[in-house]
Structure formats: C-alpha cells, structure tokens
Design a protein around this motif. Structure first.
Motif, short mmCIF file in Angstrom:
data_model
loop_
_atom_site.label_atom_id
_atom_site.label_comp_id
_atom_site.label_asym_id
_atom_site.label_seq_id
_atom_site.Cartn_x
_atom_site.Cartn_y
_atom_site.Cartn_z
N TRP A 95 0.85 -1.19 0.00
CA TRP A 95 0.00 0.00 0.00
C TRP A 95 0.88 1.24 0.00
CZ3 TRP A 95 -1.77 3.14 4.56
CH2 TRP A 95 -2.69 4.12 4.16
N VAL A 98 1.33 4.16 2.88
CA VAL A 98 2.10 4.05 4.12
C VAL A 98 3.44 4.77 4.03
CG1 VAL A 98 3.39 1.92 3.59
CG2 VAL A 98 2.66 2.39 5.95
N HIS A 125 -0.69 -9.23 5.02
CA HIS A 125 -0.78 -8.12 5.97
C HIS A 125 -1.51 -6.91 5.37
CE1 HIS A 125 2.54 -6.19 3.78
NE2 HIS A 125 2.40 -5.13 4.56
N LEU A 126 -1.72 -6.91 4.05
CA LEU A 126 -2.42 -5.81 3.40
C LEU A 126 -3.94 -5.94 3.52
CD1 LEU A 126 -0.31 -5.64 0.10
CD2 LEU A 126 -0.22 -4.02 2.02
N VAL A 129 -5.77 -3.72 6.14
CA VAL A 129 -5.60 -2.30 5.81
C VAL A 129 -6.58 -1.89 4.72
CG1 VAL A 129 -4.00 -0.57 4.90
CG2 VAL A 129 -3.16 -2.35 6.44
N GLN A 132 -10.43 -2.29 5.79
CA GLN A 132 -10.90 -1.31 6.76
C GLN A 132 -10.92 0.10 6.19
OE1 GLN A 132 -8.46 -1.86 10.28
NE2 GLN A 132 -8.93 -4.05 10.36
N ARG A 133 -9.90 0.44 5.42
CA ARG A 133 -9.80 1.82 4.92
C ARG A 133 -10.69 2.06 3.69
NH1 ARG A 133 -5.78 5.76 5.94
NH2 ARG A 133 -5.71 7.42 4.38
#
Length: 338
Positions: A95, A98, A125-126, A129, A132-133
């Motif tokens: 992303w 970040v 791990h993305l 993120v 939610q965003r």
C-alpha cells in the motif's frame, strides 16, 4: 481464452516489476493471450517472454483493448479502470499510502484505491488495511519463487570471513540498508570477521562508500546474475521496514540455500519462525548479535534446510491458480470445453 493486459508503472530493475512479469509469463504459458504495456522501453534486465508495448500511459485510448486489464501500481490503476476492459483488477504488492514520501498525495492514492476494483494481494498483511480503509474486495495470491531458477549453492561450514549480504538501494528508508551496514559495523567491533556484499539497482553512493563497511558492491545485476550473488553469501540480511510489501530477496536467498536474517515486519509474519533469524527494523544493535551467532555452522545449516523447504512451498503455479480463481470469482475466467 481471455486476453490480458498488464500495465507496468516503469521498467527499472526492481523485484516488484519482476513479480508482474513472472505472473504475465506464467499465464501466457497457461494459454492466455497476454500483453505487457508501460511508459518506458521493455526491461533489459529480465529475459522477457511475453509481448511488450511502450505506450503513453495517461493518454486517452492508449491502453490496448483486452478482456482483462490489470493495474500494478497506484498510478496504473485508473488507466486500467478507464481502459474499457470488461474486467479490471489491481495487483497490489504494497500500500503506497504508508510511505511518508507520498504524504502530500495521499488523497490521490485514497481516491484510486476506492475505485470498485478487486485487489489481488501479494501479502496477507495488506488485507485488513485495504478492507478497513476502503472496504475493498481482496484476493490473497501470496508471493512465489522459481526454485528451478534459484537453486542451492555450496554450503560453507566454517567460512572465514563470514560473507554477509544485503540487497536494495541505500538511500531508501524502507529498505533499511544503512541500518544493516551499521549492524555489520557493530558486529565487527564485537569480533566478527565479515566480508560485506551489497547488490543494488542504483550505483554506489558517496555516503555509503564513506562508511567503509561495504567490501564488494554489485550494481544492476540481472536476474541470472543474482543467483551467483546469493551463492557467494553465508548469510543474507534483509532489513526492511513495515512499508515494504513482500520483497523477493529473502525467498530468492532461501531457494539458493542461503540462511536469512529478517526484520519483524508484517509481510514476513506468514513465514515459519524457524526459517530465519529475526531482528528489529531500524535497530542495528539487534542485528549485530545475530551476525555473531551466524558464525555457527550448525545454526546456518538448520536455517538453510528450513529456508529451502519454505521456498519450495511457495511455487508460481500456486499463485497462478489463485489468480485464475480470482478471475473466476469475478466472472472473468476462461471458457472451459463442454
């Protein structure tokens, strides 16, 4: 068979670009009609086997027509969305929001990620993120390594000196190369005998040279030449910060039988604990003891075996299967014979 266009943001020597090319080449081998396009000439550092076309990326109508269009960086996602392809995807390796360097254009990045396009993710791990965003539809592909190309070299039981290596540009904070070099300097102060190798797509900087830590610098190695680079090493250190996606060098080194030391960042959490030594990003004092510990031949042999098993479990075929599953979930799968 559906036709596919991948849009590159650039052609520079970069692991993320190679991931895209390997996906395109793998799908072509499965029978898809694949074209790669980008604003720069074709990459000259990778033995490209798919057709490539240089285009004016942001010019209306520049993206060739295809059944599937895949943007691969935030700057290529809107051109893919506006290409007119019936099915559009975003291959996301990290992303961009970040990165502190992008803080001034975060609103543009946000607007791009809010486009209603399924995201194909390299790293787990993305997922939280982006969900939610952006409430994004995500499909996890995972990372892959070609273990027929990256093959094990000779293991050195008691190397003197220990040859340690890093891969990546010195001046990029997210790569942490300067911190790794500081860790090597501290390890030398504590008695370690080291030969430090550094491979980078960028030339040796005056700042790095002035540190006096790097013994051998390798500039702009091709994909084939990287195998020889890894075979020289007794330990690869990858000091990435959390801004990194899922970088290739650790997996390439593992496939080459090289023990690895990794930072404790999100993208590496999917790797089994026993495949690598671990240290804290941005804290070279936590790296130095690991370098001293790596002088143990038995430790490095155990890491070598665990790393080889890990790399061999992350095949490109598995990733290509997941890409085809993503196509099918979006109604873009190839037609099967009746």
């Amino acid at each position: 068979m559906p036709s596919i266009v991948y849009i590159l943001p650039a052609s520079a020597l970069h692991g993320g670009i190679r991931v895209i090319l390997e996906h395109a080449e793998g799908l072509q081998e499965r029978g898809y009609e694949v074209l790669v396009v980008g604003p720069e000439p074709a990459p000259d550092w990778h033995p490209l086997t798919v057709p490539y076309r240089q285009i004016p990326l942001h010019e209306a109508g520049s993206i060739p027509k295809a059944d599937i269009c895949i943007g691969t960086f935030w700057t290529t996602v809107r051109p893919a969305f506006e290409s007119g392809a019936p099915h559009v995807f975003h291959l996301c390796q990290g992303w961009e929001g970040v990165h502190r360097e992008y803080a001034s254009i975060l609103d543009q990045i946000d607007a791009t990620y809010r486009l209603p396009i399924p995201k194909m993710l390299i790293s787990a791990h993305l997922e939280p993120v982006l969900r939610q965003r952006y409430n994004a539809e995500t499909h996890l592909l995972g990372q892959a390594i070609d273990c027929e190309f990256f093959v094990p070299g000779t293991f050195r039981e008691k190397p003197q000196p220990l040859t340690v290596g890093v891969v990546g540009p010195f001046g990029f904070r997210s790569k942490g190369i300067g911190e790794a070099l500081e860790g090597f300097r501290l390890a030398r102060q504590q008695g370690a005998k080291l030969e430090v190798h550094h491979a980078s797509a960028l030339p040796l900087s005056t700042e790095e040279d002035s540190l006096g830590v790097t013994d051998r610098f390798f500039h702009r190695l091709s994909t084939q030449e990287m195998v020889s680079f890894y075979h020289r090493l007794d330990l690869l250190v990858h000091p990435s910060h959390d801004e990194e996606g899922f970088p290739l060098p650790p997996l390439e080194a593992m496939a080459c039988g090289v023990p690895v030391a990794l930072t404790r960042i999100g993208s590496f959490r999917v790797l089994p604990q026993d495949v690598a030594l671990r240290f804290d990003a941005g804290q070279p004092e936590t790296l130095a003891p690991l370098v001293l510990e790596a002088s143990s031949g038995s430790l490095r042999r155990n890491l070598r075996q665990a790393g080889l098993a890990c790399a061999r479990s992350m095949s490109l075929d598995k990733v290509l299967d997941r890409i085809e599953e993503t196509f099918a979930a979006s109604g873009a799968s190839r037609q099967m014979p009746s």
